[in-house]
Design an enzyme around this catalytic site. Structure first.
Site, PDB file in Angstrom:
ATOM      1  N   ASP A  44       0.814  -1.209   0.000  1.00 19.12           N
ATOM      2  CA  ASP A  44       0.000   0.000   0.000  1.00 19.12           C
ATOM      3  C   ASP A  44       0.848   1.260   0.000  1.00 19.12           C
ATOM      4  O   ASP A  44       2.064   1.219  -0.118  1.00 19.12           O
ATOM      5  CB  ASP A  44      -1.088  -0.027   1.080  1.00 19.12           C
ATOM      6  CG  ASP A  44      -0.568  -0.493   2.399  1.00 19.12           C
ATOM      7  OD1 ASP A  44       0.578  -0.130   2.707  1.00 19.12           O
ATOM      8  OD2 ASP A  44      -1.294  -1.204   3.102  1.00 19.12           O
ATOM      9  N   LYS A  66      -4.338   3.953  -1.663  1.00 13.21           N
ATOM     10  CA  LYS A  66      -5.290   4.931  -2.207  1.00 13.21           C
ATOM     11  C   LYS A  66      -5.018   5.154  -3.684  1.00 13.21           C
ATOM     12  O   LYS A  66      -3.882   5.273  -4.107  1.00 13.21           O
ATOM     13  CB  LYS A  66      -5.148   6.262  -1.461  1.00 13.21           C
ATOM     14  CG  LYS A  66      -5.893   6.267  -0.161  1.00 13.21           C
ATOM     15  CD  LYS A  66      -5.921   7.642   0.457  1.00 13.21           C
ATOM     16  CE  LYS A  66      -6.525   7.535   1.847  1.00 13.21           C
ATOM     17  NZ  LYS A  66      -6.215   8.658   2.706  1.00 13.21           N
ATOM     18  N   MET A 179      -2.298   9.193  12.170  1.00 15.60           N
ATOM     19  CA  MET A 179      -3.430   9.651  11.340  1.00 15.60           C
ATOM     20  C   MET A 179      -4.148  10.828  12.001  1.00 15.60           C
ATOM     21  O   MET A 179      -5.367  10.926  11.935  1.00 15.60           O
ATOM     22  CB  MET A 179      -4.435   8.489  11.109  1.00 15.60           C
ATOM     23  CG  MET A 179      -3.812   7.286  10.440  1.00 15.60           C
ATOM     24  SD  MET A 179      -4.880   5.835  10.431  1.00 15.60           S
ATOM     25  CE  MET A 179      -4.682   5.198  12.100  1.00 15.60           C
TER      26      MET A 179
HETATM   27  N1  SAH Z   1       1.209   0.406  10.536  1.00 11.95           N
HETATM   28  C1  SAH Z   1       1.787   1.716  10.483  1.00 11.95           C
HETATM   29  C2  SAH Z   1       0.778   2.810  10.740  1.00 11.95           C
HETATM   30  C3  SAH Z   1      -0.323   2.903   9.713  1.00 11.95           C
HETATM   31  S1  SAH Z   1      -1.433   4.226  10.054  1.00 11.95           S
HETATM   32  C4  SAH Z   1       2.946   1.801  11.486  1.00 11.95           C
HETATM   33  O1  SAH Z   1       3.110   0.888  12.316  1.00 11.95           O
HETATM   34  O2  SAH Z   1       3.688   2.775  11.436  1.00 11.95           O
HETATM   35  C5  SAH Z   1      -0.753   5.507   9.036  1.00 11.95           C
HETATM   36  C6  SAH Z   1      -0.184   6.625   9.896  1.00 11.95           C
HETATM   37  O3  SAH Z   1       1.104   6.268  10.379  1.00 11.95           O
HETATM   38  C7  SAH Z   1       0.036   7.912   9.151  1.00 11.95           C
HETATM   39  O4  SAH Z   1      -1.147   8.673   9.035  1.00 11.95           O
HETATM   40  C8  SAH Z   1       1.040   8.594  10.042  1.00 11.95           C
HETATM   41  O5  SAH Z   1       0.423   9.148  11.187  1.00 11.95           O
HETATM   42  C9  SAH Z   1       1.886   7.420  10.501  1.00 11.95           C
HETATM   43  N2  SAH Z   1       3.112   7.267   9.679  1.00 11.95           N
HETATM   44  C10 SAH Z   1       3.468   6.182   8.981  1.00 11.95           C
HETATM   45  N3  SAH Z   1       4.667   6.359   8.372  1.00 11.95           N
HETATM   46  C11 SAH Z   1       5.065   7.611   8.717  1.00 11.95           C
HETATM   47  C12 SAH Z   1       6.217   8.397   8.413  1.00 11.95           C
HETATM   48  N4  SAH Z   1       7.204   7.936   7.642  1.00 11.95           N
HETATM   49  N5  SAH Z   1       6.287   9.640   8.937  1.00 11.95           N
HETATM   50  C13 SAH Z   1       5.321  10.121   9.734  1.00 11.95           C
HETATM   51  N6  SAH Z   1       4.213   9.421  10.050  1.00 11.95           N
HETATM   52  C14 SAH Z   1       4.084   8.184   9.552  1.00 11.95           C
END
Ligand code: SAH
Length: 253
Positions: A44, A66, A179
Site C-alpha cells: 500500500d 489509495k 493519522m
Molecule cells: N502500521 C503503520 C501505521 C499505519 S497508520 C505503522 O506501524 O507505522 C498511518 C499513519 O502512520 C500515518 O497517518 C502517520 O500518522 C503514521 N506514519 C506512517 N509512516 C510515517 C512516516 N514515515 N512519517 C510520519 N508518520 C508516519
C-alpha cells in the site's frame, strides 16, 4: 509424492510483513529476505519506492493503497486478493508500512486467511512512532520526562471510539497520534479541556526517516496551526520529550 490440488497443503502462504516507516535500511533482515523471494507482493501507499525497488524483479506487484481519486481499495477486496493469490499456490508477501499490527489492519486480514485455512506468518516492522521519533531525536520515554507512552489513532470519529482523554492528559506520558493531522484541532481541544497544559511541548514529524523528513515543533496551543503546514504521512507527538529534539536532532541536520 502426488499432490491433491484441493487439499490445504496445496495452498500458498502469506507473509504479513512490516516495511518500517520509510528508510529501507530499517527493514528487518527477514522482511528483506521475504520480499526478495516472494511470488506476489501486495502493498500500500506507505511502502516507500526505495523499498519496492528491493522486491524480487520477477514478483507480481499489486497496489492496494489509495488510488488517484483518493479512495482506498475496500478492505474486503484486499482480503480477497490475498486469498485468491494464496490459493494459486503462491508465496504472497502482504507488505505494510510500519508494523502490520499497529493501526495496520493486519489482524483483520489474518482473520480472513485463518477462516480460509491459508497458512501465514507475521514479520513485525518498526512502527512510525518508534522510527520517526528516533530519527527526530525524540526519545519516547526519558526518566526526566515520560514514564509511559501511548499510541493513539487520530481517526477518532471514523472509528467511533471514546478516548479516555483524562488519562491521556495526566502528564509524565508521551502521546503519539497516528493519522491525526485532520483531527489536530479536536486533539488540541480535548487534551486542553482534560487539563493538559497548553504549554506542553509538541512535535509533528512529517515523512519521518526519509530524506524529506521535517520536524515541526511548538506548544499544544499551536498544534492545529502547525498541523496546517504539515502533509501526510505525519505523526503528532505530545509531551515534554519533544523539547529534546532541538538538542538531540541528528538526522538531516
Ligand atoms: N502500521 C503503520 C501505521 C499505519 S497508520 C505503522 O506501524 O507505522 C498511518 C499513519 O502512520 C500515518 O497517518 C502517520 O500518522 C503514521 N506514519 C506512517 N509512516 C510515517 C512516516 N514515515 N512519517 C510520519 N508518520 C508516519
Amino acid at each position: 509424492m502426488t499432490c491433491n490440488p484441493t487439499s490445504i497443503n496445496s495452498t500458498g502462504f502469506v507473509s504479513l510483513v512490516g516495511a518500517g516507516p520509510g528508510d529501507p535500511d530499517l527493514l528487518t533482515v527477514k522482511a528483506l529476505r521475504l520480499i526478495q523471494k516472494a511470488d506476489v507482493v501486495v502493498y500500500d501507499r506507505l511502502v516507500s519506492e526505495e523499498i519496492m525497488a528491493l522486491v524480487n524483479p520477477a514478483a507480481q506487484r499489486i497496489y492496494v493503497g489509495k488510488r488517484l481519486n483518493h479512495h482506498c481499495v475496500p478492505q474486503d477486496q484486499i482480503n480477497q486478493v490475498l486469498i485468491d493469490q494464496a490459493k494459486q499456490n503462491k508465496h504472497v508477501v502482504r507488505l505494510k508500512g510500519g508494523d502490520p499490527f499497529i493501526f495496520g489492519r493486519g489482524g483483520e486480514e489474518l482473520e480472513k486467511l485463518a477462516d480460509e485455512q491459508i497458512p501465514f506468518e507475521v514479520v513485525p516492522g518498526i512502527t512510525a512512532a518508534s522510527g520517526c521519533t528516533a530519527y527526530a531525536g525524540i526519545p519516547l520515554t526519558h526518566r526526566d520526562h515520560a514514564q509511559s507512552v501511548h499510541f493513539i489513532t487520530g481517526h477518532l470519529k471514523k472509528e467511533g471510539m471514546d478516548i479516555d482523554w483524562a488519562s491521556l492528559a495526566k502528564g509524565n506520558t508521551t502521546l503519539v497520534f497516528y493519522m491525526g493531522l485532520k483531527e489536530s484541532a479536536n486533539i488540541q481541544h480535548k487534551l486542553t479541556e482534560a487539563g493538559l497544559s497548553e504549554h506542553t511541548s509538541i512535535a509533528i514529524i512529517e515523512r519521518g526517516t526519509t530524506a524529506q523528513q521535517r520536524v515541526l515543533t511548538g506548544q499544544l496551543s499551536d498544534l492545529s496551526n502547525i498541523a496546517e503546514q504539515a502533509i501526510s504521512p505525519s505523526l503528532i507527538v505530545v509531551g515534554s520529550v519533544t523539547s529534546l529534539h532541538s538538542q538531540l536532532n541528528w538526522f538531516n541536520r
